[in-house]
Each structure stands twice: as C-alpha cells, then as structure tokens.
Design a protein around this motif. Structure first.
Motif, PDB file in Angstrom:
ATOM      1  N   ARG A  85     -18.461 -29.347  29.600  1.00 34.89           N
ATOM      2  CA  ARG A  85     -18.475 -29.868  28.230  1.00 34.89           C
ATOM      3  C   ARG A  85     -19.903 -29.876  27.680  1.00 34.89           C
ATOM      4  NH1 ARG A  85     -14.612 -32.392  25.401  1.00 34.89           N
ATOM      5  NH2 ARG A  85     -13.404 -32.935  27.231  1.00 34.89           N
ATOM      6  N   ARG A  86     -20.872 -30.284  28.525  1.00 35.90           N
ATOM      7  CA  ARG A  86     -22.277 -30.282  28.087  1.00 35.90           C
ATOM      8  C   ARG A  86     -22.772 -28.867  27.812  1.00 35.90           C
ATOM      9  NH1 ARG A  86     -22.567 -34.434  31.908  1.00 35.90           N
ATOM     10  NH2 ARG A  86     -23.436 -33.039  33.495  1.00 35.90           N
ATOM     11  N   ALA A  87     -22.347 -27.896  28.640  1.00 35.39           N
ATOM     12  CA  ALA A  87     -22.746 -26.500  28.433  1.00 35.39           C
ATOM     13  C   ALA A  87     -22.232 -25.989  27.087  1.00 35.39           C
ATOM     14  CB  ALA A  87     -22.239 -25.623  29.572  1.00 35.39           C
ATOM     15  N   ILE A  88     -20.994 -26.351  26.748  1.00 31.89           N
ATOM     16  CA  ILE A  88     -20.432 -25.948  25.458  1.00 31.89           C
ATOM     17  C   ILE A  88     -21.188 -26.635  24.326  1.00 31.89           C
ATOM     18  CG2 ILE A  88     -18.395 -26.008  23.965  1.00 31.89           C
ATOM     19  CD1 ILE A  88     -16.706 -25.838  26.578  1.00 31.89           C
ATOM     20  N   ALA A  89     -21.444 -27.941  24.465  1.00 34.06           N
ATOM     21  CA  ALA A  89     -22.171 -28.684  23.426  1.00 34.06           C
ATOM     22  C   ALA A  89     -23.560 -28.092  23.211  1.00 34.06           C
ATOM     23  CB  ALA A  89     -22.272 -30.163  23.796  1.00 34.06           C
ATOM     24  N   LYS A  90     -24.238 -27.723  24.294  1.00 30.08           N
ATOM     25  CA  LYS A  90     -25.568 -27.127  24.183  1.00 30.08           C
ATOM     26  C   LYS A  90     -25.487 -25.789  23.458  1.00 30.08           C
ATOM     27  CE  LYS A  90     -29.642 -25.703  26.817  1.00 30.08           C
ATOM     28  NZ  LYS A  90     -29.988 -24.753  25.808  1.00 30.08           N
ATOM     29  N   TYR A  91     -24.488 -24.975  23.809  1.00 34.69           N
ATOM     30  CA  TYR A  91     -24.303 -23.687  23.135  1.00 34.69           C
ATOM     31  C   TYR A  91     -24.089 -23.894  21.631  1.00 34.69           C
ATOM     32  CZ  TYR A  91     -21.894 -19.722  21.172  1.00 34.69           C
ATOM     33  OH  TYR A  91     -21.511 -18.707  20.330  1.00 34.69           O
ATOM     34  N   VAL A  92     -23.215 -24.827  21.275  1.00 39.39           N
ATOM     35  CA  VAL A  92     -22.920 -25.085  19.859  1.00 39.39           C
ATOM     36  C   VAL A  92     -24.178 -25.560  19.135  1.00 39.39           C
ATOM     37  CG1 VAL A  92     -21.614 -26.559  18.270  1.00 39.39           C
ATOM     38  CG2 VAL A  92     -20.466 -25.517  20.229  1.00 39.39           C
ATOM     39  N   PHE A  93     -24.923 -26.472  19.772  1.00 38.93           N
ATOM     40  CA  PHE A  93     -26.155 -26.970  19.146  1.00 38.93           C
ATOM     41  C   PHE A  93     -27.162 -25.837  18.963  1.00 38.93           C
ATOM     42  CE2 PHE A  93     -30.382 -28.777  19.115  1.00 38.93           C
ATOM     43  CZ  PHE A  93     -30.249 -29.731  18.126  1.00 38.93           C
ATOM     44  N   ASP A  94     -27.348 -25.016  20.005  1.00 36.26           N
ATOM     45  CA  ASP A  94     -28.298 -23.905  19.915  1.00 36.26           C
ATOM     46  C   ASP A  94     -27.879 -22.910  18.838  1.00 36.26           C
ATOM     47  OD1 ASP A  94     -29.787 -25.043  21.949  1.00 36.26           O
ATOM     48  OD2 ASP A  94     -29.077 -23.643  23.505  1.00 36.26           O
ATOM     49  N   ARG A  95     -26.577 -22.626  18.758  1.00 32.60           N
ATOM     50  CA  ARG A  95     -26.070 -21.703  17.743  1.00 32.60           C
ATOM     51  C   ARG A  95     -26.291 -22.265  16.341  1.00 32.60           C
ATOM     52  NH1 ARG A  95     -19.948 -21.492  17.403  1.00 32.60           N
ATOM     53  NH2 ARG A  95     -20.477 -23.424  16.388  1.00 32.60           N
TER      54      ARG A  95
END
Length: 127
Positions: A85-95
C-alpha cells in the motif's frame, strides 16, 4: 501497466491499469474473454501487477464497478500488505508531483502547511 485478474475456476484475464490509488484501481480489460462477466461485490482472490520501480503487488480485490462492454472495471484492493500500500501511495505521490512540476506547480514548497503535509507524508511512507 498491465494487471492480471484471477478468478476461482476461470482463466486469468489481462487488463490495463487506467488509474490507480492506494485503495484500488480502474482497469480496462485487454481483449474479451468469452463469457467474462463480473458483478459488483464479487471478490477476486488475486490481482497482480508491477509498479514502475519493480515492486510487485499481489492481493485480493473486490469489484466495485463493472459494466459489460465498457472500459473501466473498478477494483478495491483488499487485504493488501501495508508495504505494498505504501509503495502504491509513493508512486501516486511521485506521479502527482511530476504532473504538478510539468504544470509549473511546486509541491512541498516553503509554506508551513505544505511543509507540514509533506513531512507527515514522508513519516507515513517510512513507517
């Protein structure tokens, strides 16, 4: 990004991720599997996809939206590992940050509110 949808007793179906958040994703089915139909509330035992950084995500999902013949299967991730979940959240934030920069908007600037939100996000990601 490709995503694999698994159903009990049925062949795997490929999809393309249209949009993603830490809570779920919207998927377009790639090709049309004969007799493939989902129902709102149906639980898929596994969806599988890889993030841009190579992190592999595998978790059950619940169908929240499906209309046969239309793009956009809405899936809610369930029982997802907190690290995933954190990996997805980080991806979304970076995007989102990349998009904002492309539009000339700087996130996490000097205002105390932005800095506070940014530092809270960094603490959450690292936990």
């Amino acid at each position: 990004r490709r995503i694999e949808l698994y159903r009990t007793g049925a062949p795997m179906v490929l999809g393309e991720i249209l949009d993603i958040s830490e809570g779920g994703t919207r998927v377009r089915q790639v090709g049309r599997a004969v007799g493939f139909s989902l129902h709102s509330g149906e639980r898929l035992p596994k969806v599988f996809f890889s993030m841009r950084d190579g992190t592999q995500i595998s978790c059950p999902a619940t169908v929240r939206h499906f209309i046969s013949g239309q793009d956009g299967i809405g899936l809610e991730f369930t029982d997802i590992d907190p690290a995933a979940r954190r990996a997805i959240a980080k991806y979304v934030f970076d995007r989102d940050r990349e998009i904002a920069r492309a539009q000339g908007i700087e996130l996490g600037g000097h205002s105390s509110r932005k800095s506070s939100v940014w530092s809270q996000f960094k603490r959450w990601i690292s936990s």
